[in-house]
Every structure is written in C-alpha cells, then in structure tokens.
Design a protein around this motif. Sequence first.
Motif, PDB file in Angstrom:
ATOM      1  N   ILE A 310      -8.167  13.004  -1.909  1.00 43.15           N
ATOM      2  CA  ILE A 310      -6.936  13.049  -2.699  1.00 43.15           C
ATOM      3  C   ILE A 310      -7.350  12.716  -4.131  1.00 43.15           C
ATOM      4  CG2 ILE A 310      -4.653  12.060  -3.101  1.00 43.15           C
ATOM      5  CD1 ILE A 310      -4.531  11.345  -0.147  1.00 43.15           C
ATOM      6  N   ILE A 311      -7.210  13.654  -5.033  1.00 44.28           N
ATOM      7  CA  ILE A 311      -7.648  13.486  -6.422  1.00 44.28           C
ATOM      8  C   ILE A 311      -6.541  12.783  -7.202  1.00 44.28           C
ATOM      9  CG2 ILE A 311      -8.437  14.685  -8.497  1.00 44.28           C
ATOM     10  CD1 ILE A 311      -9.378  16.964  -6.674  1.00 44.28           C
ATOM     11  N   GLY A 312      -6.792  11.529  -7.563  1.00 45.94           N
ATOM     12  CA  GLY A 312      -5.776  10.734  -8.249  1.00 45.94           C
ATOM     13  C   GLY A 312      -4.844  10.058  -7.262  1.00 45.94           C
ATOM     14  N   ALA A 313      -5.429   9.415  -6.259  1.00 49.49           N
ATOM     15  CA  ALA A 313      -4.647   8.756  -5.205  1.00 49.49           C
ATOM     16  C   ALA A 313      -3.887   7.554  -5.760  1.00 49.49           C
ATOM     17  CB  ALA A 313      -5.574   8.294  -4.084  1.00 49.49           C
ATOM     18  N   PRO A 314      -2.702   7.264  -5.204  1.00 50.59           N
ATOM     19  CA  PRO A 314      -1.923   6.108  -5.665  1.00 50.59           C
ATOM     20  C   PRO A 314      -2.573   4.793  -5.251  1.00 50.59           C
ATOM     21  CG  PRO A 314      -0.887   7.091  -3.731  1.00 50.59           C
ATOM     22  CD  PRO A 314      -2.010   8.007  -4.128  1.00 50.59           C
ATOM     23  N   TRP A 315      -2.257   3.732  -5.986  1.00 48.27           N
ATOM     24  CA  TRP A 315      -2.797   2.403  -5.690  1.00 48.27           C
ATOM     25  C   TRP A 315      -2.309   1.904  -4.339  1.00 48.27           C
ATOM     26  CZ3 TRP A 315      -6.146  -1.284  -6.242  1.00 48.27           C
ATOM     27  CH2 TRP A 315      -5.816  -2.621  -6.008  1.00 48.27           C
ATOM     28  N   GLU A 316      -1.040   2.109  -4.043  1.00 47.76           N
ATOM     29  CA  GLU A 316      -0.466   1.631  -2.785  1.00 47.76           C
ATOM     30  C   GLU A 316      -0.398   2.761  -1.763  1.00 47.76           C
ATOM     31  OE1 GLU A 316       3.252  -0.316  -3.353  1.00 47.76           O
ATOM     32  OE2 GLU A 316       2.481  -1.746  -4.821  1.00 47.76           O
ATOM     33  N   VAL A 317      -0.748   2.441  -0.526  1.00 49.16           N
ATOM     34  CA  VAL A 317      -0.662   3.401   0.580  1.00 49.16           C
ATOM     35  C   VAL A 317       0.741   3.299   1.160  1.00 49.16           C
ATOM     36  CG1 VAL A 317      -1.637   4.137   2.781  1.00 49.16           C
ATOM     37  CG2 VAL A 317      -3.116   3.073   1.056  1.00 49.16           C
ATOM     38  N   SER A 318       1.564   4.312   0.898  1.00 48.17           N
ATOM     39  CA  SER A 318       2.977   4.279   1.303  1.00 48.17           C
ATOM     40  C   SER A 318       3.187   4.866   2.696  1.00 48.17           C
ATOM     41  CB  SER A 318       3.818   5.060   0.294  1.00 48.17           C
ATOM     42  OG  SER A 318       3.487   6.444   0.343  1.00 48.17           O
ATOM     43  N   LYS A 319       4.384   4.610   3.224  1.00 40.07           N
ATOM     44  CA  LYS A 319       4.772   5.173   4.536  1.00 40.07           C
ATOM     45  C   LYS A 319       4.821   6.693   4.451  1.00 40.07           C
ATOM     46  CE  LYS A 319       6.563   5.007   8.775  1.00 40.07           C
ATOM     47  NZ  LYS A 319       6.695   6.443   9.067  1.00 40.07           N
ATOM     48  N   ASP A 320       5.363   7.211   3.348  1.00 41.48           N
ATOM     49  CA  ASP A 320       5.438   8.662   3.176  1.00 41.48           C
ATOM     50  C   ASP A 320       4.052   9.297   3.165  1.00 41.48           C
ATOM     51  OD1 ASP A 320       7.031  11.149   2.379  1.00 41.48           O
ATOM     52  OD2 ASP A 320       5.594  10.997   0.714  1.00 41.48           O
ATOM     53  N   MET A 321       3.129   8.641   2.501  1.00 41.70           N
ATOM     54  CA  MET A 321       1.754   9.149   2.433  1.00 41.70           C
ATOM     55  C   MET A 321       1.109   9.167   3.824  1.00 41.70           C
ATOM     56  SD  MET A 321      -1.225   7.556   0.049  1.00 41.70           S
ATOM     57  CE  MET A 321      -2.938   7.907   0.352  1.00 41.70           C
ATOM     58  N   SER A 346       0.080  -6.045  -6.531  1.00 43.74           N
ATOM     59  CA  SER A 346       0.612  -6.056  -5.168  1.00 43.74           C
ATOM     60  C   SER A 346      -0.462  -5.628  -4.177  1.00 43.74           C
ATOM     61  CB  SER A 346       1.811  -5.102  -5.074  1.00 43.74           C
ATOM     62  OG  SER A 346       1.414  -3.780  -5.440  1.00 43.74           O
ATOM     63  N   ASP A 347      -0.297  -6.021  -2.929  1.00 39.93           N
ATOM     64  CA  ASP A 347      -1.240  -5.648  -1.878  1.00 39.93           C
ATOM     65  C   ASP A 347      -1.085  -4.153  -1.587  1.00 39.93           C
ATOM     66  OD1 ASP A 347      -2.808  -5.291   0.332  1.00 39.93           O
ATOM     67  OD2 ASP A 347      -1.788  -6.781   1.584  1.00 39.93           O
ATOM     68  N   TYR A 349      -2.199  -2.418   0.702  1.00 44.49           N
ATOM     69  CA  TYR A 349      -2.240  -2.074   2.125  1.00 44.49           C
ATOM     70  C   TYR A 349      -1.156  -2.770   2.942  1.00 44.49           C
ATOM     71  CZ  TYR A 349      -6.796  -0.648   0.387  1.00 44.49           C
ATOM     72  OH  TYR A 349      -7.807  -0.087  -0.360  1.00 44.49           O
ATOM     73  N   SER A 350      -0.111  -3.226   2.277  1.00 44.07           N
ATOM     74  CA  SER A 350       0.952  -3.947   2.985  1.00 44.07           C
ATOM     75  C   SER A 350       1.645  -3.073   4.035  1.00 44.07           C
ATOM     76  CB  SER A 350       1.982  -4.495   1.993  1.00 44.07           C
ATOM     77  OG  SER A 350       2.556  -3.436   1.240  1.00 44.07           O
ATOM     78  N   VAL A 351       1.860  -1.801   3.723  1.00 41.00           N
ATOM     79  CA  VAL A 351       2.532  -0.901   4.676  1.00 41.00           C
ATOM     80  C   VAL A 351       1.663  -0.626   5.898  1.00 41.00           C
ATOM     81  CG1 VAL A 351       3.452   1.435   5.019  1.00 41.00           C
ATOM     82  CG2 VAL A 351       4.044   0.155   2.948  1.00 41.00           C
ATOM     83  N   PRO A 352       0.407  -0.158   5.734  1.00 44.96           N
ATOM     84  CA  PRO A 352      -0.406   0.058   6.941  1.00 44.96           C
ATOM     85  C   PRO A 352      -0.651  -1.227   7.733  1.00 44.96           C
ATOM     86  CG  PRO A 352      -1.724   0.349   4.933  1.00 44.96           C
ATOM     87  CD  PRO A 352      -0.296   0.307   4.519  1.00 44.96           C
ATOM     88  N   LYS A 353      -0.663  -2.368   7.049  1.00 45.66           N
ATOM     89  CA  LYS A 353      -0.817  -3.639   7.771  1.00 45.66           C
ATOM     90  C   LYS A 353       0.404  -3.903   8.641  1.00 45.66           C
ATOM     91  CE  LYS A 353      -3.905  -6.045   4.518  1.00 45.66           C
ATOM     92  NZ  LYS A 353      -4.011  -7.088   3.463  1.00 45.66           N
ATOM     93  N   SER A 354       1.603  -3.628   8.096  1.00 46.19           N
ATOM     94  CA  SER A 354       2.843  -3.827   8.858  1.00 46.19           C
ATOM     95  C   SER A 354       2.927  -2.874  10.039  1.00 46.19           C
ATOM     96  CB  SER A 354       4.058  -3.659   7.949  1.00 46.19           C
ATOM     97  OG  SER A 354       4.197  -2.314   7.528  1.00 46.19           O
ATOM     98  N   MET A 355       2.291  -1.719   9.920  1.00 48.61           N
ATOM     99  CA  MET A 355       2.288  -0.707  10.993  1.00 48.61           C
ATOM    100  C   MET A 355       1.126  -0.934  11.967  1.00 48.61           C
ATOM    101  SD  MET A 355       3.078   2.679   8.643  1.00 48.61           S
ATOM    102  CE  MET A 355       3.033   3.822  10.017  1.00 48.61           C
ATOM    103  N   ARG A 356       0.314  -1.958  11.687  1.00 46.29           N
ATOM    104  CA  ARG A 356      -0.845  -2.293  12.519  1.00 46.29           C
ATOM    105  C   ARG A 356      -1.861  -1.138  12.613  1.00 46.29           C
ATOM    106  NH1 ARG A 356       0.037  -7.078  15.094  1.00 46.29           N
ATOM    107  NH2 ARG A 356       2.214  -7.787  15.226  1.00 46.29           N
ATOM    108  N   ILE A 357      -2.052  -0.456  11.487  1.00 45.37           N
ATOM    109  CA  ILE A 357      -3.058   0.620  11.451  1.00 45.37           C
ATOM    110  C   ILE A 357      -4.077   0.355  10.325  1.00 45.37           C
ATOM    111  CG2 ILE A 357      -1.542   2.373  12.461  1.00 45.37           C
ATOM    112  CD1 ILE A 357      -1.230   3.526   9.584  1.00 45.37           C
ATOM    113  N   PHE A 358      -4.197  -0.920   9.943  1.00 42.16           N
ATOM    114  CA  PHE A 358      -5.146  -1.280   8.894  1.00 42.16           C
ATOM    115  C   PHE A 358      -6.320  -2.049   9.486  1.00 42.16           C
ATOM    116  CE2 PHE A 358      -6.893  -4.284   5.805  1.00 42.16           C
ATOM    117  CZ  PHE A 358      -7.234  -3.408   4.764  1.00 42.16           C
ATOM    118  N   GLN A 359      -7.525  -1.783   8.960  1.00 41.74           N
ATOM    119  CA  GLN A 359      -8.720  -2.467   9.462  1.00 41.74           C
ATOM    120  C   GLN A 359      -9.698  -2.734   8.321  1.00 41.74           C
ATOM    121  OE1 GLN A 359     -10.603  -0.630  12.917  1.00 41.74           O
ATOM    122  NE2 GLN A 359     -12.624  -1.327  12.243  1.00 41.74           N
TER     123      GLN A 359
END
Length: 407
Positions: A310-321, A346-347, A349-359
């Motif tokens: 992803i060229i120019g990816a956002p800082w935060e990994v969103s649910k939509d992404m 801000s963190d 990776y807060s969204v993927p952490k809440s979804m339990r898909i972060f490592q």
Amino acid sequence: MEFESSSWIKDGVYFYPHLFGCIMLTCALLSFSTSYFGLTYVPTMPYLFPDLRIFHRKKGEKKRVRVYMDGCFDLMHYGHANALRQAKALGDELVVGVVSDEEIIANKGPPVLSMQERLALVSGLKWVDEVIPNAPYEITEDFMNRLFNEHDIDYIIHGDDPCLLPDGTDAYALAKKVGRYKQIKRTEGVSSTDIVGRILSSGKDDRSVFPSNGGHISRFLPTSRRIVQFSNGKGPGANSRVVYIDGAFDLFHAGHVEILKSARQLGDFLLVGIYADQTVSELRGAHFPLMSLHERSLSVLACRYVDEVIIGAPWEVSKDMITTFNISLVVHGTVAEKNSFMDGKSDPYSVPKSMRIFQMLESPKDITTNSVAQRIIANHEIYKKRNAKKEASEKKYYAEKKYVSGD
C-alpha cells in the motif's frame, strides 16, 4: 529464454565438445585415407559410431540459460534491484556474485554493510536464483573459467556504466573478449553515492538547508510501468490468510528483509503498508525519510517475500482497512526506531488488538535505518572523501545526459 537442439550434431557440439571434436577428427582422417588408398566404401558416421545418438536430446528438452551479475550491493536500493531484474530477463536463471569486503576496500573504500547483511539483501530479491559470496571485484581468467565450468554460466552481465579497476582498466575486459558479455541499462535517478550524500547531509546540525518533506532532492521520476515491472501482479485467493505489516522501510536493509520473511511465513499473502513521506517526517524528524515514498515502495516490492504494498499507508490500521484487504493478521516487529516524536501519538494497532488479530513479531536482526546511517555519520570524513570523486562524475553525467531508453 532457452536453447533448443535442432539436430544430434548440434547437441553433440554443444554438450560434448571434446568428445565430438575427436570423433570429427577421426572421420576426417578416415575420409582422407579412403580417397588416398582408393577404398570404395566408408560407412556413414551414425553406422560407424552407433552410440552417437546419445547426443540427441529428448524431444522438448532444453538448455536453460544461466546468467551472472556481480556487485558490491552496499546500501542496496531499487536501482540495484532493477539491474538484477534486467539481468534475469536475459536468461532463465540468475546467479549473483557479492563482492567481498576485502575487494571493496581495495577498490572503492570501506563498505557500509557487512558481507552477511549484503548477502541477506541480495538473496531476498525476487529475481535472484543463486548467490556466490566473496566474489572478486575483477573478472579474472581463473574466476571466469569457474563461472563457465563450475556454475554453468552462459553470459556475464553488467550495467552500461564503466567499472574500472584502480589502474584504469575495464573489470569486464576478459568477458567481453570471449564474447560472453551482455549489458543492461543504468537505472535513472538513484545511486549509492547519492544515498551516502543524503545520509551525510542528514547528520548536519543546520536543519535550514533542508526543504520541507524530509528534504532530500530525488532525481527519481516514478512511472506506472516501473511499478508494474516490480509487482507480482497477483492478488490473494478467496481463502488466503493475508498478513499485514507496515512501516517506513527507509534505507531498505537486512533487518527489513528478515522481518518480512518472518511475517510472510505466518500466512499465504503478505501485504506491506509503506508510510507516506509526511508521516515519516512527523515520526522521525525533518531529515527523514532518506528515501522518498516511491523509492521505498519499489525497494519493498522487490523483496521476494512481499506480495503487495500500500503506497502511502495510513498511520492507524482501521476496521475498514482490515475489511477492504481481508486482513487476517496484523504484525509488528520488536525492533523499531527509537525517537521522541512518537510521544502523544495514538496506538496505530488499537483496532486489530481489539479484534485479537494483532501479534508482536520477534525481529531476527537488531538493525535499524538509524543504526545504518550512524555508521556513515560516525566515519564522516572517510565517506565524504570517498564520495567527492563519485559526486563529480555523477554531476557530469547529468549535465551531459541525453535521452535514455530501455528498462
């Protein structure tokens, strides 16, 4: 690109030159003796030597063309990657020689990266099939024969920029002399000399010399064609496990290669987010990134473990992404740049952490962009002197440059 045998004679000459030469000499002597002594019958060659049909290869069997290209590959960039991509296009299998530390010191000055780091970078490129460590800087007759006989190399490849030894002679003169040399086009817009210059400039205290956006003038003009050349051109399958990792990936190094390899092993498809220049500057300061967004994107795309970026990816990994790219797992390495600019951020990776898909992923190496840059800054005078002559030739090249075609 393949050689196909059209006859048993051609196969014999190509694959068994010494044996075939002896047979041809024998036949010539027999022919001479029969005409001299008046004999009336000489059996034809297939009957005289019935086993010659060993030369006839099975239908459809072809000789794969193996090409060789060498280099220092110090501070590897997308120009190196594109050179190896072009070299691979001239054959079926690409063997790459990585010049030894000792040879680099003798011919160019001290390398920035160690042999192991340079090997990791070269081996990690998607176009490389084999690597020969500690290759010589000059293609000597002994090494050239090793390439032809031991490594089954058909052609030796180099760029159209001159590669001269300290005495001013051409390092590839022997390969050219025997007709086993092919040339590729220089990749416009980048060089190791240019990158060293950027790093040396980034170590200055006077930040006013830099324009906004990290500040480095790049001659690279990205095109859609170049991005397509580096891309795999394939998306994930319907049931693929997509792994996502993001970062600046500035001054692409061995640590990046190893963490991308580890991430790829966790799924079927590796998607890499490359932060925009502005994001990197906000995180690391006005001197960064050292490489522009498109330069960084090509370096990552060239890595064999990467499927898409992803060229120019956002800082935060969103649910939509996560939904859009069907991401199954988001990972982040344990080794990252340390700086104070992240305070208050801000963190991401807060969204993927809440979804339990972060490592968190253990980084195989502790190298960072800053640690590589510091090697040059710590030896400022050595690299400044080494760059002076090269910078002059670079300026002359661009001053006299005419239309450049090719890949």
